[in-house]
Design a protein around this motif. Sequence first.
Motif, mmCIF file in Angstrom:
data_model
loop_
_atom_site.group_PDB
_atom_site.id
_atom_site.type_symbol
_atom_site.label_atom_id
_atom_site.label_comp_id
_atom_site.label_asym_id
_atom_site.label_seq_id
_atom_site.Cartn_x
_atom_site.Cartn_y
_atom_site.Cartn_z
ATOM 1 N N ARG A 1 -0.477 -19.740 -11.296
ATOM 2 C CA ARG A 1 0.732 -18.884 -11.224
ATOM 3 C C ARG A 1 1.111 -17.908 -9.978
ATOM 4 N NH1 ARG A 1 -1.484 -13.309 -14.903
ATOM 5 N NH2 ARG A 1 -2.820 -12.657 -13.139
ATOM 6 N N GLN A 2 2.096 -17.643 -9.803
ATOM 7 C CA GLN A 2 2.728 -16.909 -8.614
ATOM 8 C C GLN A 2 2.506 -15.335 -8.842
ATOM 9 O OE1 GLN A 2 4.299 -18.497 -5.517
ATOM 10 N NE2 GLN A 2 2.893 -20.067 -6.218
ATOM 11 N N VAL A 3 2.165 -14.978 -7.772
ATOM 12 C CA VAL A 3 1.706 -13.356 -8.017
ATOM 13 C C VAL A 3 1.941 -12.860 -6.227
ATOM 14 C CG1 VAL A 3 0.082 -13.646 -9.720
ATOM 15 C CG2 VAL A 3 -0.524 -13.709 -7.287
ATOM 16 N N PRO A 4 2.542 -11.548 -6.399
ATOM 17 C CA PRO A 4 2.477 -10.814 -5.050
ATOM 18 C C PRO A 4 1.276 -10.943 -4.069
ATOM 19 C CG PRO A 4 3.438 -9.422 -6.653
ATOM 20 C CD PRO A 4 2.661 -10.617 -7.611
ATOM 21 N N LEU A 5 1.427 -11.048 -2.865
ATOM 22 C CA LEU A 5 0.325 -11.175 -1.943
ATOM 23 C C LEU A 5 -0.405 -9.859 -2.136
ATOM 24 C CD1 LEU A 5 -0.688 -13.098 0.281
ATOM 25 C CD2 LEU A 5 0.265 -11.513 1.805
ATOM 26 N N PRO A 6 -1.796 -9.863 -2.192
ATOM 27 C CA PRO A 6 -2.526 -8.289 -2.047
ATOM 28 C C PRO A 6 -2.576 -7.878 -0.879
ATOM 29 C CG PRO A 6 -4.203 -10.332 -2.232
ATOM 30 C CD PRO A 6 -2.500 -11.162 -2.472
ATOM 31 N N GLN A 7 -2.523 -6.635 -0.879
ATOM 32 C CA GLN A 7 -2.632 -5.920 0.442
ATOM 33 C C GLN A 7 -4.025 -5.151 0.530
ATOM 34 O OE1 GLN A 7 -0.110 -6.021 2.652
ATOM 35 N NE2 GLN A 7 0.675 -7.370 1.099
ATOM 36 N N PRO A 8 -4.720 -5.222 1.895
ATOM 37 C CA PRO A 8 -5.919 -4.870 1.987
ATOM 38 C C PRO A 8 -6.145 -3.317 1.995
ATOM 39 C CG PRO A 8 -5.214 -5.742 4.085
ATOM 40 C CD PRO A 8 -4.096 -6.152 2.967
ATOM 41 N N GLY A 9 -7.142 -2.673 1.473
ATOM 42 C CA GLY A 9 -6.967 -1.636 1.338
ATOM 43 C C GLY A 9 -8.080 -0.899 2.452
ATOM 44 N N PRO A 10 -8.280 0.471 2.453
ATOM 45 C CA PRO A 10 -9.536 0.893 3.469
ATOM 46 C C PRO A 10 -10.714 0.136 3.513
ATOM 47 C CG PRO A 10 -8.164 2.661 2.445
ATOM 48 C CD PRO A 10 -8.062 1.515 1.579
ATOM 49 N N GLY A 11 -11.297 -0.329 4.538
ATOM 50 C CA GLY A 11 -12.478 -1.162 4.592
ATOM 51 C C GLY A 11 -12.344 -2.510 4.261
ATOM 52 N N GLN A 12 -11.203 -2.749 3.783
ATOM 53 C CA GLN A 12 -10.984 -4.356 3.301
ATOM 54 C C GLN A 12 -10.479 -5.183 4.274
ATOM 55 O OE1 GLN A 12 -8.776 -3.864 -0.123
ATOM 56 N NE2 GLN A 12 -10.614 -3.711 -1.649
ATOM 57 N N LEU A 13 -10.753 -6.647 4.291
ATOM 58 C CA LEU A 13 -10.166 -7.756 4.681
ATOM 59 C C LEU A 13 -9.285 -8.573 3.859
ATOM 60 C CD1 LEU A 13 -13.330 -9.274 6.295
ATOM 61 C CD2 LEU A 13 -11.829 -7.542 7.230
ATOM 62 N N LEU A 14 -8.019 -8.969 4.339
ATOM 63 C CA LEU A 14 -7.096 -9.984 3.718
ATOM 64 C C LEU A 14 -7.779 -11.215 4.174
ATOM 65 C CD1 LEU A 14 -4.845 -10.772 1.697
ATOM 66 C CD2 LEU A 14 -3.308 -10.397 3.503
ATOM 67 N N VAL A 15 -7.929 -12.174 3.496
ATOM 68 C CA VAL A 15 -8.480 -13.491 3.977
ATOM 69 C C VAL A 15 -7.608 -14.535 3.253
ATOM 70 C CG1 VAL A 15 -10.333 -15.038 3.913
ATOM 71 C CG2 VAL A 15 -10.958 -12.809 4.478
ATOM 72 N N LYS A 16 -7.287 -15.534 4.232
ATOM 73 C CA LYS A 16 -6.390 -16.801 3.845
ATOM 74 C C LYS A 16 -7.516 -17.777 3.401
ATOM 75 C CE LYS A 16 -2.969 -20.092 5.084
ATOM 76 N NZ LYS A 16 -3.683 -21.202 4.372
ATOM 77 N N VAL A 17 -7.555 -18.080 2.188
ATOM 78 C CA VAL A 17 -8.649 -18.732 1.475
ATOM 79 C C VAL A 17 -8.597 -20.417 1.825
ATOM 80 C CG1 VAL A 17 -10.094 -19.573 -0.681
ATOM 81 C CG2 VAL A 17 -9.143 -17.091 -0.347
#
Length: 333
Positions: free
Chosen positions: A25-41
Amino acid sequence: MPSLPTLMTEIAITQPGGPDVLQARQVPLPQPGPGQLLVKVEAAGVNRPDVLQRRGLYPMPPGVTPTPGLEIAGEVVALGEGAQGFSVGNPVCGLTDGGGYAEYVVLPASQALLRPRGMDAIHAAAIPETFFTVWANLFMMGRAKAGETLLVHGGTSGIGSTALMLAKEMGLHAVSTDGGPEKGTAAVQLGAEFSIDYRTQAFVPEVMRWTSGRGVNLILDIMGAGYFEQNLGALAKDGRLLLIGFMAGDTVDKFSLLPIMLKRLTVTGSTMRGRSTEEKAAIARELHALVWPALSAGRCVPHVHQVFDLDQAAEAHRLMESRGHIGKIVLKV
């Protein structure tokens, strides 16, 4: 900073059930919070906890994404406030808190590691869940040390294959229980000194023969209740039984406490999902210090049985449930 989409594809569990409940399914791109990384899998590992979650038997904690997927490899594309140790463009692998079956995922920076030198994303994605689990249970909780003896149940599973490789790397002597000659041969190649065919052999007598009647120092067990009493019988004095699964049930009707007392046995159990971010970070630090050099040198590299495209997650789960694989199953994103 790369240009990021506003939507992404993920594999959702539409309802508890069989593999076919896994749907893209299509969902909004998650956003990294404090201390997090956003990774292109680039790749995501498939693990038995994913199967249990899909069946409705192992739900995510409150506030955590219900999307399955506990380990990934990919490229850092954004950092949340305070995330340290990484830059955009870094190739990483990491233990997620869920959400790995997707084009992008957020995870704590403390649960990510730079990929071992020279390792591709497919093999790197097969590391975190099993290496974190085996290291935490066998070496941190179990206090395994060089020269000790180890019995691994299911030596060709993702967990089992990791345990055999790490045991050999760290100087332990290991044997495994496996389902048939083909898997037994694979277990020996992975590091077992020999394999016990559970279809035709009782493992306690074989363990006692191997140890000249002493029993093994440690047992890493994914089976649970069905093997519990035999495990107690196979352990040496001061032995440690490390429970990490219940494929043969989670309830022992009755058993004698006497072997635990007479042999001064220690019985532990744990799940990775129940550990805090700080606990997972501590495991990551030990792996980086003590295991990453071996991986970068080409040792202890996960055996990848089969790779599926992300939209074939249901097929990957069918293979997992068939128990026909040796090593890891990976989704390519």
